[in-house]
Design a protein around this motif. Structure first.
Motif, short mmCIF file in Angstrom:
data_model
loop_
_atom_site.label_atom_id
_atom_site.label_comp_id
_atom_site.label_asym_id
_atom_site.label_seq_id
_atom_site.Cartn_x
_atom_site.Cartn_y
_atom_site.Cartn_z
N TYR A 21 -19.70 9.21 -17.13
CA TYR A 21 -19.31 10.27 -16.21
C TYR A 21 -17.92 9.98 -15.63
N ILE A 22 -17.68 8.74 -15.26
CA ILE A 22 -16.38 8.35 -14.70
C ILE A 22 -15.28 8.55 -15.74
N ARG A 23 -15.54 8.11 -16.97
CA ARG A 23 -14.55 8.25 -18.04
C ARG A 23 -14.25 9.73 -18.30
N GLU A 24 -15.28 10.57 -18.34
CA GLU A 24 -15.08 12.00 -18.59
C GLU A 24 -14.35 12.66 -17.42
N ALA A 25 -14.66 12.25 -16.19
CA ALA A 25 -13.98 12.82 -15.02
C ALA A 25 -12.49 12.47 -15.06
N LEU A 26 -12.16 11.23 -15.39
CA LEU A 26 -10.76 10.81 -15.47
C LEU A 26 -10.04 11.53 -16.62
N GLU A 27 -10.74 11.70 -17.74
CA GLU A 27 -10.14 12.41 -18.87
C GLU A 27 -9.88 13.87 -18.51
N LEU A 28 -10.80 14.49 -17.82
CA LEU A 28 -10.62 15.88 -17.37
C LEU A 28 -9.41 15.98 -16.47
N TRP A 29 -9.28 15.06 -15.53
CA TRP A 29 -8.15 15.07 -14.60
C TRP A 29 -6.83 14.90 -15.34
N ARG A 30 -6.78 13.97 -16.28
CA ARG A 30 -5.52 13.69 -16.98
C ARG A 30 -5.11 14.81 -17.94
N THR A 31 -6.08 15.43 -18.59
CA THR A 31 -5.74 16.42 -19.60
C THR A 31 -5.65 17.84 -19.08
N SER A 32 -6.22 18.11 -17.92
CA SER A 32 -6.27 19.49 -17.43
C SER A 32 -4.96 19.95 -16.81
N GLY A 33 -4.16 19.01 -16.32
CA GLY A 33 -2.92 19.39 -15.65
C GLY A 33 -3.14 19.84 -14.22
N ARG A 34 -4.37 19.76 -13.75
CA ARG A 34 -4.68 20.15 -12.38
C ARG A 34 -4.61 18.94 -11.46
N SER A 35 -4.53 19.22 -10.17
CA SER A 35 -4.43 18.13 -9.20
C SER A 35 -5.75 17.39 -9.08
N ALA A 36 -5.66 16.19 -8.53
CA ALA A 36 -6.87 15.40 -8.30
C ALA A 36 -7.80 16.10 -7.33
N THR A 37 -7.22 16.77 -6.34
CA THR A 37 -8.02 17.49 -5.35
C THR A 37 -8.84 18.58 -6.01
N THR A 38 -8.20 19.35 -6.91
CA THR A 38 -8.89 20.45 -7.59
C THR A 38 -10.00 19.93 -8.48
N VAL A 39 -9.70 18.90 -9.27
CA VAL A 39 -10.70 18.36 -10.19
C VAL A 39 -11.85 17.74 -9.41
N ALA A 40 -11.53 17.02 -8.35
CA ALA A 40 -12.59 16.40 -7.54
C ALA A 40 -13.49 17.46 -6.93
N ALA A 41 -12.90 18.54 -6.43
CA ALA A 41 -13.71 19.61 -5.85
C ALA A 41 -14.62 20.23 -6.89
N GLU A 42 -14.11 20.43 -8.11
CA GLU A 42 -14.94 20.98 -9.19
C GLU A 42 -16.11 20.06 -9.54
N LEU A 43 -15.87 18.77 -9.45
CA LEU A 43 -16.91 17.80 -9.79
C LEU A 43 -17.83 17.48 -8.62
N GLY A 44 -17.45 17.94 -7.43
CA GLY A 44 -18.28 17.68 -6.26
C GLY A 44 -18.13 16.27 -5.73
#
Length: 119
Positions: A21-44
């Motif tokens: 889960y951690i690896r996928e969350a970090l991969e999503l953050w790096r590849t999506s181009g979105r901010s950490a705040t946005t990705v974190a909010a999406e992941l809860g």
């Protein structure tokens, strides 16, 4: 996959996240181009947790933060690009000089005795 564990009192709740889960969350953050705040909010999750996971991963792998990947180019390709850019720069400088001269010509007041243009 996220799993939750808590003590009997309900205080001090601490979520445990699987390595996948951690690896996928970090991969999503790096590849999506979105901010950490946005990705974190999406992941809860909270943004600092995402940063902490990234720092932990960097320490574990001994890598620096991701920088934009640049393709490796040969010396000949780089020299060709420099040549092209110099030619383009020379052309643009010439165009600028022409525009400066034409601006000076069009900005001048017409000489006396010249017929006025008709509207």
């Amino acid at each position: 996959m996220k799993t939750q564990s808590s003590d009997a009192g309900g205080r001090g709740r601490h979520a445990n996240y699987s390595a996948e889960y951690i690896r996928e969350a970090l991969e999503l953050w790096r590849t999506s181009g979105r901010s950490a705040t946005t990705v974190a909010a999406e992941l809860g999750i909270r943004r600092p947790l995402l940063y902490r996971w990234a720092a932990t991963q960097r320490r574990a792998t001994g890598t620096q933060p991701d920088s934009p990947a640049r393709p490796v180019r040969s010396l000949a390709e780089l020299e060709a690009e420099i040549r092209r850019l110099r030619e383009e720069n020379e052309k643009l400088l010439e165009q600028r000089e022409i525009l400066k001269k034409s601006l000076g010509i069009f900005s001048e007041a017409p000489p006396r005795g010249m017929p006025r243009s008709k509207p």
